[in-house]
Design a protein around this motif. Structure first.
Motif, mmCIF file in Angstrom:
data_model
loop_
_atom_site.group_PDB
_atom_site.id
_atom_site.type_symbol
_atom_site.label_atom_id
_atom_site.label_comp_id
_atom_site.label_asym_id
_atom_site.label_seq_id
_atom_site.Cartn_x
_atom_site.Cartn_y
_atom_site.Cartn_z
ATOM 1 N N MET A 51 4.623 -42.361 21.684
ATOM 2 C CA MET A 51 4.695 -41.037 22.313
ATOM 3 C C MET A 51 3.567 -40.831 23.317
ATOM 4 N N LEU A 52 2.376 -41.313 22.977
ATOM 5 C CA LEU A 52 1.241 -41.167 23.887
ATOM 6 C C LEU A 52 1.433 -42.012 25.144
ATOM 7 N N ILE A 53 1.976 -43.214 24.985
ATOM 8 C CA ILE A 53 2.246 -44.059 26.157
ATOM 9 C C ILE A 53 3.253 -43.370 27.070
ATOM 10 N N GLU A 54 4.321 -42.822 26.482
ATOM 11 C CA GLU A 54 5.326 -42.104 27.273
ATOM 12 C C GLU A 54 4.715 -40.873 27.944
ATOM 13 N N TYR A 55 3.842 -40.189 27.215
ATOM 14 C CA TYR A 55 3.188 -38.981 27.741
ATOM 15 C C TYR A 55 2.359 -39.306 28.984
ATOM 16 N N VAL A 56 1.566 -40.361 28.900
ATOM 17 C CA VAL A 56 0.676 -40.675 30.015
ATOM 18 C C VAL A 56 1.464 -41.184 31.222
ATOM 19 N N ILE A 57 2.481 -41.998 30.997
ATOM 20 C CA ILE A 57 3.286 -42.512 32.106
ATOM 21 C C ILE A 57 4.034 -41.369 32.790
ATOM 22 N N MET A 58 4.651 -40.481 31.994
ATOM 23 C CA MET A 58 5.429 -39.364 32.549
ATOM 24 C C MET A 58 4.552 -38.458 33.415
ATOM 25 N N ASN A 59 3.378 -38.090 32.905
ATOM 26 C CA ASN A 59 2.510 -37.174 33.643
ATOM 27 C C ASN A 59 1.890 -37.827 34.867
ATOM 28 N N ALA A 60 1.490 -39.098 34.742
ATOM 29 C CA ALA A 60 0.880 -39.792 35.873
ATOM 30 C C ALA A 60 1.884 -39.955 37.011
ATOM 31 N N LEU A 61 3.120 -40.321 36.678
ATOM 32 C CA LEU A 61 4.146 -40.485 37.709
ATOM 33 C C LEU A 61 4.506 -39.144 38.334
ATOM 34 N N ALA A 62 4.526 -38.075 37.537
ATOM 35 C CA ALA A 62 4.841 -36.740 38.076
ATOM 36 C C ALA A 62 3.806 -36.333 39.123
ATOM 37 N N ILE A 63 2.522 -36.553 38.826
ATOM 38 C CA ILE A 63 1.464 -36.193 39.778
ATOM 39 C C ILE A 63 1.575 -37.044 41.046
ATOM 40 N N ARG A 64 1.872 -38.331 40.880
ATOM 41 C CA ARG A 64 2.014 -39.205 42.048
ATOM 42 C C ARG A 64 3.175 -38.757 42.939
ATOM 43 N N LYS A 65 4.296 -38.355 42.326
ATOM 44 C CA LYS A 65 5.459 -37.896 43.099
ATOM 45 C C LYS A 65 5.152 -36.584 43.815
ATOM 46 N N ILE A 66 4.420 -35.689 43.138
ATOM 47 C CA ILE A 66 4.034 -34.416 43.759
ATOM 48 C C ILE A 66 3.183 -34.669 45.000
ATOM 49 N N LEU A 67 2.214 -35.576 44.893
ATOM 50 C CA LEU A 67 1.320 -35.870 46.020
ATOM 51 C C LEU A 67 2.067 -36.551 47.163
ATOM 52 N N LYS A 68 2.986 -37.439 46.816
ATOM 53 C CA LYS A 68 3.780 -38.122 47.843
ATOM 54 C C LYS A 68 4.659 -37.119 48.580
ATOM 55 N N LYS A 69 5.281 -36.208 47.822
ATOM 56 C CA LYS A 69 6.133 -35.187 48.431
ATOM 57 C C LYS A 69 5.310 -34.255 49.303
ATOM 58 N N TYR A 70 4.119 -33.919 48.846
ATOM 59 C CA TYR A 70 3.244 -33.028 49.609
ATOM 60 C C TYR A 70 2.920 -33.633 50.965
ATOM 61 N N ASP A 71 2.534 -34.904 50.976
ATOM 62 C CA ASP A 71 2.198 -35.568 52.236
ATOM 63 C C ASP A 71 3.396 -35.647 53.169
ATOM 64 N N LYS A 72 4.576 -35.850 52.585
ATOM 65 C CA LYS A 72 5.784 -35.962 53.404
ATOM 66 C C LYS A 72 6.144 -34.619 54.039
ATOM 67 N N VAL A 73 6.079 -33.551 53.248
ATOM 68 C CA VAL A 73 6.441 -32.218 53.744
ATOM 69 C C VAL A 73 5.434 -31.722 54.774
ATOM 70 N N HIS A 74 4.154 -31.933 54.483
ATOM 71 C CA HIS A 74 3.101 -31.394 55.358
ATOM 72 C C HIS A 74 2.622 -32.411 56.403
ATOM 73 N N ARG A 75 3.200 -33.587 56.387
ATOM 74 C CA ARG A 75 2.830 -34.650 57.335
ATOM 75 C C ARG A 75 1.307 -34.856 57.344
ATOM 76 N N SER A 76 0.765 -35.019 56.161
ATOM 77 C CA SER A 76 -0.683 -35.159 56.030
ATOM 78 C C SER A 76 -1.022 -36.369 55.164
ATOM 79 N N ALA A 77 -2.316 -36.646 55.062
ATOM 80 C CA ALA A 77 -2.806 -37.711 54.181
ATOM 81 C C ALA A 77 -3.638 -37.127 53.046
#
Length: 280
Positions: free
Chosen positions: A77-103
């Motif tokens: 459960m802890l392994i799933e927890y860390v992977i799920m949250n880490a990937l969610a944050i990475r996707k949020i940051l990737k989407k942010y850069d794409k929408v705002h055309r920033s780094a």
């Protein structure tokens, strides 16, 4: 462009800047909370694993559930927890850069690493991976979930690998950067870098039997030169057990070498203490 248009652009830029600050501030808090919750739960899990009597009493009180099965379930459960949250944050940051055309998203990821709130780089994740591999039955069972962790200790660059979704791999180097050998009785400094216990002590000018945490407050990591990283060093007990299990001869040789060095250092230490007390 007239002055009013320039003023509108300036105001718009200030609003965007404030929105960015609030967004990344909230995201940093969320990442810090995730890292703190994860490390706390892993410490608790491994503490129960280390103290078997305490673990038995705790889990027996929980509806007589099998302690080993419950521990392994919590680990998954802890392994799933860390992977799920880490990937969610990475996707949020990737989407942010794409929408705002920033780094700014990429810069924030670097900030997470420097502030040690990137949970995928936590030494506690390495400990959890080592525990999950050590606990596997011989050969595994087909009905068990596939362990995303694996290790390769036979190559010249021993490593642990975490397989993420979409075939993304994270590799954790298990080579001590000081002696250039497989880490022996490893410690992770506050910056995340792994060292043999004896190598970390040597770099901080402390004796092996004193341990890395006896280092001066300002002692720096030999790799990244970050100061103050010895006080919160993590003794990688589960990783040590895993490596000892798979590298018996190497472990035996290093244990003999370290034992001899500890004896030498202990004798030298007490000789110095005696001279100090006697006065010559």
């Amino acid at each position: 462009m007239d002055s009013s248009a320039l003023a509108d652009l300036a105001v718009s830029g200030q609003i965007n800047c404030l929105c960015d600050q609030k967004f990344f501030s909230e995201l940093a808090k969320e990442a810090s909370d995730i890292a703190g919750c994860f490390s706390s739960r892993v410490r608790h899990l491994l503490n129960l694993h280390e103290h078997k009597i305490k673990r038995f009493i705790t889990f027996v009180s929980q509806c007589f559930q099998n302690p080993q099965q419950a521990t392994e379930q919590e680990c998954r459960m802890l392994i799933e927890y860390v992977i799920m949250n880490a990937l969610a944050i990475r996707k949020i940051l990737k989407k942010y850069d794409k929408v705002h055309r920033s780094a700014n998203g990429r810069k924030f990821k670097s900030k997470m690493l420097s502030e040690h709130i990137e949970v995928l780089q936590s030494p506690w994740l390495i400990e959890l991976g080592a525990f999950s591999m050590f606990s596997e039955p011989n050969g595994g069972r087909n009905d068990e979930p596939l362990n995303p962790f694996s290790c390769d200790l036979s190559s010249t660059e021993p490593k642990m690998t975490l397989m993420l979704p979409d075939r993304v791999k994270l590799e954790y180097n298990l080579l001590c950067p000081i002696c250039l050998e497989l880490v022996f009785k490893p410690y992770a400094l506050g910056c995340g870098h792994l060292f043999c216990k004896s190598c970390a002590c040597s770099a901080a000018s402390v004796l092996i039997f004193e341990g890395p945490k006896a280092a001066r407050a300002g002692s720096k990591c030999p790799v990244c030169r970050e100061a103050g990283v010895y006080g919160n060093a993590v003794h990688m007990i589960e990783l040590s057990l895993l490596l000892k299990k798979h590298c018996k001869e190497y472990w035996k040789e290093r244990a003999a070498e370290e034992g001899a060095e500890i004896s030498r250092q202990t004798k030298m230490y007490w000789d110095m203490q005696s001279k100090y007390m006697i006065g010559y």
